[in-house]
Design an enzyme around this catalytic site. Structure first.
Site, PDB file in Angstrom:
ATOM      1  CG  LEU A 210      -1.910  -1.130   1.398  1.00 15.34           C
ATOM      2  CD1 LEU A 210      -2.537  -1.089   2.789  1.00 15.34           C
ATOM      3  CD2 LEU A 210      -2.983  -1.050   0.326  1.00 15.34           C
ATOM      4  CG  HIS A 211       2.534   3.166  -3.162  1.00 17.63           C
ATOM      5  ND1 HIS A 211       2.125   2.030  -3.801  1.00 17.63           N
ATOM      6  CD2 HIS A 211       2.743   4.091  -4.126  1.00 17.63           C
ATOM      7  CE1 HIS A 211       2.094   2.249  -5.105  1.00 17.63           C
ATOM      8  NE2 HIS A 211       2.447   3.488  -5.331  1.00 17.63           N
TER       9      HIS A 211
END
Length: 367
Positions: A210-211
């Site tokens: 996740l980013h």
């Protein structure tokens, strides 16, 4: 006489995409081909975890030039890349600037080259998510708007370019260099050092990446997302290589749910070992959905749109959206064995690098 082209790399997603092109150029040069290259690393990603490990593992030669732009806001990085690349081109011009993907370096070098009347070729051209809140979408649109030649991964990308007024004579449907790299390294994938200590078993864990700002920048939303993942994965280990952007929010939160194994960003061979042997991948990335499609691994994308629709229509990927409530029904289907098998998109066959070089030779050195 040889013709010099620049190959631009600046961030982790770029490195997997340039490796097959460099291999194909080296092979052709040894056979007497007309093209030689200057590898320009902008320094957008500059530490070993995000850059150096990939060069070593993928056999990418040391850059001929490193612009060393380092960290900064997107505007600061864009300005520094343009200024330093412009200086390089003024002192030692190339015949073509080849950019890949959709990171800041892609757009910045394309602008600098085009303003000096050096043609630009864009690898992975034409992909669109339709989401202007993503910096990558802006980078893609700007780069395609000023490129001369377009190398595409899918017929959807071809159609996007045609809709923008690009003629077929400038569009080359070649496949996906990310997949060239994956297929070339399948036998070399390496079990990460933490495999045993985390109690991992093939098919018995999840990988999470996740980013995206919408998912990780706001602590409350991020906490709800992590809690939903923890609850829906039914106690199986969750391996979470933490992107530097995500690490800042995690540090403020203090802890992840039980069962999460927070690890550093992984080198290419270790990361794809994790993906290949996972029960499924939960991500907000685009490139990982291509790799899971080819590996036949179920993938849940925590976004409302994707610039790689073929991974959904053909591959193993599904768009879940950003609402954490939607995770459990999707993972319940996975645990029930009700996930699509998927197939491999056209021309994702490991031969994209050579096809790109063939087209470049025809364009730059016509018989």
């Amino acid at each position: 006489m040889t013709i010099l082209i620049d190959i631009i790399a600046g961030a982790r997603p770029n490195f997997m995409k340039i490796a097959p092109i460099i291999r194909a150029l080296d092979r052709r040069l040894a056979e007497g081909g007309p093209l030689r290259y200057r590898l320009v690393h902008t320094g957008q990603h500059y530490d070993a975890r995000m850059s150096g490990d990939f060069f070593t593992q993928l056999g990418i030669p040391d850059p001929h030039v490193n612009l060393e732009v380092g960290s900064g806001t997107q505007a600061e990085q864009t300005a520094a890349i343009m200024t330093r690349y412009e200086k390089l081109l003024i002192g030692a011009p190339s015949r073509l600037c080849l950019v890949v993907g959709d990171v800041t370096s892609t757009m910045a070098c394309a602008i600098a080259a085009q303003k000096l009347r050096i043609p630009v070729a864009h690898v992975e051209a034409g992909i669109r998510s339709g989401d202007w809140s993503m910096p990558e979408e802006i980078n893609r649109m700007v780069t395609d708007a000023i490129s001369n030649f377009f190398f595409t991964t899918s017929k959807v990308a071809n159609d996007n370019l045609r809709c923008a007024g690009i003629g077929d004579e400038r569009i080359f449907f070649v496949g996906n260099t990310m997949i060239d790299t994956l297929l070339a390294n399948l036998a070399r994938l390496q079990k990460p050092a933490f495999w045993d200590t985390c109690g991992l078993e093939t098919g018995g864990y999840f990988v999470v990446t996740l980013h995206r700002p919408a998912n990780v920048d706001e602590g409350g939303a991020f906490t709800r997302l992590l809690s939903a993942i923890g609850a829906a994965t039914r106690g199986l280990p969750v391996v979470f290589p933490v992107h530097p952007r995500t690490a800042r929010t995690l540090e403020a939160l203090g802890a992840a749910p039980a069962g999460f194994h927070l690890v550093e960003p992984q080198p290419y061979l270790e990361f794809n070992y994790l993906v290949k042997h996972a029960k499924a991948v939960i991500t907000d990335s685009g490139g990982i959905t291509e790799e899971t499609t080819v590996l036949g691994v179920p993938c849940l994308t925590l976004r409302d749109t994707t610039e790689r629709p073929e991974t959904v229509s053909i591959g193993t990927n599904e768009l879940i959206g950003t609402d954490p409530v939607k995770l459990k029904p999707a993972l319940d289907r996975l645990f029930a064995g009700d996930w699509k098998k998927g197939a491999i998109p056209e021309l994702w066959d490991g031969q994209t690098g050579p096809r790109i070089v063939q087209h470049l030779e025809r364009v730059l050195h016509p018989a």
